[in-house]
Design an enzyme around this catalytic site. Structure first.
Site, PDB file in Angstrom:
ATOM      1  N   ARG A  55     -17.423  11.812  -3.869  1.00  0.00           N
ATOM      2  CA  ARG A  55     -18.056  10.779  -4.699  1.00  0.00           C
ATOM      3  C   ARG A  55     -18.836  11.404  -5.855  1.00  0.00           C
ATOM      4  O   ARG A  55     -19.061  10.769  -6.882  1.00  0.00           O
ATOM      5  CB  ARG A  55     -19.042   9.952  -3.852  1.00  0.00           C
ATOM      6  N   ASP A 111      -8.290  -3.073  -6.239  1.00  0.00           N
ATOM      7  CA  ASP A 111      -6.995  -2.562  -5.803  1.00  0.00           C
ATOM      8  C   ASP A 111      -6.160  -3.778  -5.378  1.00  0.00           C
ATOM      9  O   ASP A 111      -5.541  -4.432  -6.222  1.00  0.00           O
ATOM     10  CB  ASP A 111      -7.310  -1.589  -4.660  1.00  0.00           C
ATOM     11  N   LYS A 125     -20.188   1.546  -1.205  1.00  0.00           N
ATOM     12  CA  LYS A 125     -20.964   2.590  -1.845  1.00  0.00           C
ATOM     13  C   LYS A 125     -20.357   3.057  -3.160  1.00  0.00           C
ATOM     14  O   LYS A 125     -21.019   3.679  -3.974  1.00  0.00           O
ATOM     15  CB  LYS A 125     -21.030   3.803  -0.892  1.00  0.00           C
ATOM     16  N   ASP A 169     -14.462   7.848  -3.002  1.00  0.00           N
ATOM     17  CA  ASP A 169     -14.377   8.905  -1.996  1.00  0.00           C
ATOM     18  C   ASP A 169     -12.988   9.081  -1.404  1.00  0.00           C
ATOM     19  O   ASP A 169     -12.135   8.202  -1.493  1.00  0.00           O
ATOM     20  CB  ASP A 169     -15.318   8.574  -0.834  1.00  0.00           C
ATOM     21  N   ASP A 207     -16.427  -0.545  -8.531  1.00  0.00           N
ATOM     22  CA  ASP A 207     -15.830   0.708  -9.002  1.00  0.00           C
ATOM     23  C   ASP A 207     -14.319   0.576  -9.174  1.00  0.00           C
ATOM     24  O   ASP A 207     -13.753   1.069 -10.147  1.00  0.00           O
ATOM     25  CB  ASP A 207     -16.160   1.873  -8.047  1.00  0.00           C
ATOM     26  N   PHE A 243      -4.001   7.562  -5.550  1.00  0.00           N
ATOM     27  CA  PHE A 243      -5.269   7.574  -4.822  1.00  0.00           C
ATOM     28  C   PHE A 243      -6.255   8.449  -5.586  1.00  0.00           C
ATOM     29  O   PHE A 243      -6.054   9.645  -5.744  1.00  0.00           O
ATOM     30  CB  PHE A 243      -5.061   8.115  -3.400  1.00  0.00           C
ATOM     31  N   VAL A 244      -7.319   7.820  -6.101  1.00  0.00           N
ATOM     32  CA  VAL A 244      -8.251   8.536  -6.976  1.00  0.00           C
ATOM     33  C   VAL A 244      -9.612   8.714  -6.307  1.00  0.00           C
ATOM     34  O   VAL A 244     -10.029   7.901  -5.471  1.00  0.00           O
ATOM     35  CB  VAL A 244      -8.427   7.816  -8.337  1.00  0.00           C
ATOM     36  N   LYS A 279      -6.459  -1.288 -10.621  1.00  0.00           N
ATOM     37  CA  LYS A 279      -5.151  -0.778 -10.190  1.00  0.00           C
ATOM     38  C   LYS A 279      -4.243  -1.990  -9.974  1.00  0.00           C
ATOM     39  O   LYS A 279      -4.050  -2.461  -8.848  1.00  0.00           O
ATOM     40  CB  LYS A 279      -5.337  -0.013  -8.874  1.00  0.00           C
TER      41      LYS A 279
HETATM   42  C1  PRP Z   1     -13.391   0.003  -2.432  1.00  0.00           C
HETATM   43  C2  PRP Z   1     -13.994  -0.676  -3.669  1.00  0.00           C
HETATM   44  C3  PRP Z   1     -13.813  -2.126  -3.396  1.00  0.00           C
HETATM   45  C4  PRP Z   1     -12.569  -2.160  -2.551  1.00  0.00           C
HETATM   46  C5  PRP Z   1     -11.428  -2.545  -3.404  1.00  0.00           C
HETATM   47  O1  PRP Z   1     -14.369   0.114  -1.451  1.00  0.00           O
HETATM   48  O2  PRP Z   1     -15.338  -0.332  -3.864  1.00  0.00           O
HETATM   49  O3  PRP Z   1     -14.919  -2.687  -2.733  1.00  0.00           O
HETATM   50  O4  PRP Z   1     -12.336  -0.852  -2.023  1.00  0.00           O
HETATM   51  O5  PRP Z   1     -10.252  -2.652  -2.651  1.00  0.00           O
HETATM   52  P1  PRP Z   1      -9.401  -3.982  -2.613  1.00  0.00           P
HETATM   53  O6  PRP Z   1      -9.295  -4.495  -4.020  1.00  0.00           O
HETATM   54  O7  PRP Z   1      -8.067  -3.496  -2.093  1.00  0.00           O
HETATM   55  O8  PRP Z   1     -10.044  -4.949  -1.689  1.00  0.00           O
HETATM   56  P2  PRP Z   1     -14.157   0.947  -0.110  1.00  0.00           P
HETATM   57  O9  PRP Z   1     -13.656   0.052   0.969  1.00  0.00           O
HETATM   58  O10 PRP Z   1     -13.322   2.169  -0.420  1.00  0.00           O
HETATM   59  O11 PRP Z   1     -15.656   1.370   0.276  1.00  0.00           O
HETATM   60  P3  PRP Z   1     -16.698   2.305  -0.500  1.00  0.00           P
HETATM   61  O12 PRP Z   1     -17.003   1.637  -1.810  1.00  0.00           O
HETATM   62  O13 PRP Z   1     -17.888   2.355   0.397  1.00  0.00           O
HETATM   63  O14 PRP Z   1     -16.055   3.655  -0.686  1.00  0.00           O
END
Ligand code: PRP
Length: 186
Positions: free
Chosen positions: A166, A104, A44, A160, A101, A153-154, A132
């Site tokens: 969000r 990581d 999301k 979120d 978005d 952690f942002v 990141k």
């Molecule tokens: C976040 C982001 C990526 C993922 C990145 O999603 O949107 O999909 O984490 O992390 P990584 O590079 O360590 O794999 P999240 O799992 O927080 O779900 P959300 O977008 O629904 O908040």
């Protein structure tokens, strides 16, 4: 009580984000103007970024939405990805632009890139708002980056903590009291 009260530091303010997103939209317009790309966004967190990015692109675009979740407990990606919502249309022969978005560890996208490549698109490019790099475990060829950020952690602008924050219009760091201890990883 406002959600803004929980923010310790604003890392990227509203205008800084908006102006960078406009610039990314202009770059994508210049690069993909005649190619009718399909923007694939990963829910999301990417929702807010996608909504602003497409309005900064002065060209025909389609969008499609996926939702994925990592297997395993905890806040860190495990690299094992479960698809909760799949593409709604074919991407064979299309120029795909994945809109994220945040990148990581890179494990989510590492999986997703292989999944999308198997569907035979003409090309796959990646645009991410926040990179990141300190926590990267899988190398990801990011074509377009909004900002490279430190390992904190942002939240906000789609991101979120426990499904909240969000809707902050900027990217910030929460006060430690919100977590009741150490901030989550990720
Ligand atoms: C976040 C982001 C990526 C993922 C990145 O999603 O949107 O999909 O984490 O992390 P990584 O590079 O360590 O794999 P999240 O799992 O927080 O779900 P959300 O977008 O629904 O908040």
């Amino acid at each position: 009580m406002s959600i803004h009260d929980d923010v310790e530091v604003v890392l990227l303010d509203t205008e800084t984000v908006a102006s960078r997103v406009r610039a990314l939209g202009a770059e994508l317009t210049a690069d993909f103007g005649e190619r009718d790309p399909v923007l694939v966004s990963v829910l999301k967190g990417s929702l807010v970024f996608l909504a602003d990015l497409i309005r900064a692109m002065e060209m025909p675009v389609s969008i499609d939405l996926m939702e994925v979740s990592s297997y395993g407990a905890g806040t860190e990606s495990s690299g094992q990805v479960r698809i909760l919502k799949d593409l709604s249309g074919p991407i064979e022969g299309r120029h795909v632009v994945v809109v994220e978005d945040i990148i990581d560890t890179g494990l989510t996208l590492n999986y997703l890139l292989k999944y999308l490549a198997d569907k035979g698109p003409a090309s796959i490019s990646i645009v991410c708002l926040l990179d990141k790099p300190a926590r990267r475990l899988a190398e990801i060829p990011i074509g377009y980056t909004g900002f490279s950020i430190p390992d904190r952690f942002v939240v906000g602008y789609g991101l979120d903590y426990d499904e909240r924050y969000r809707n902050l219009p900027y990217v910030g760091v929460l006060k430690p009291s919100v977590y009741g201890g150490a901030p989550p990883e990720g």
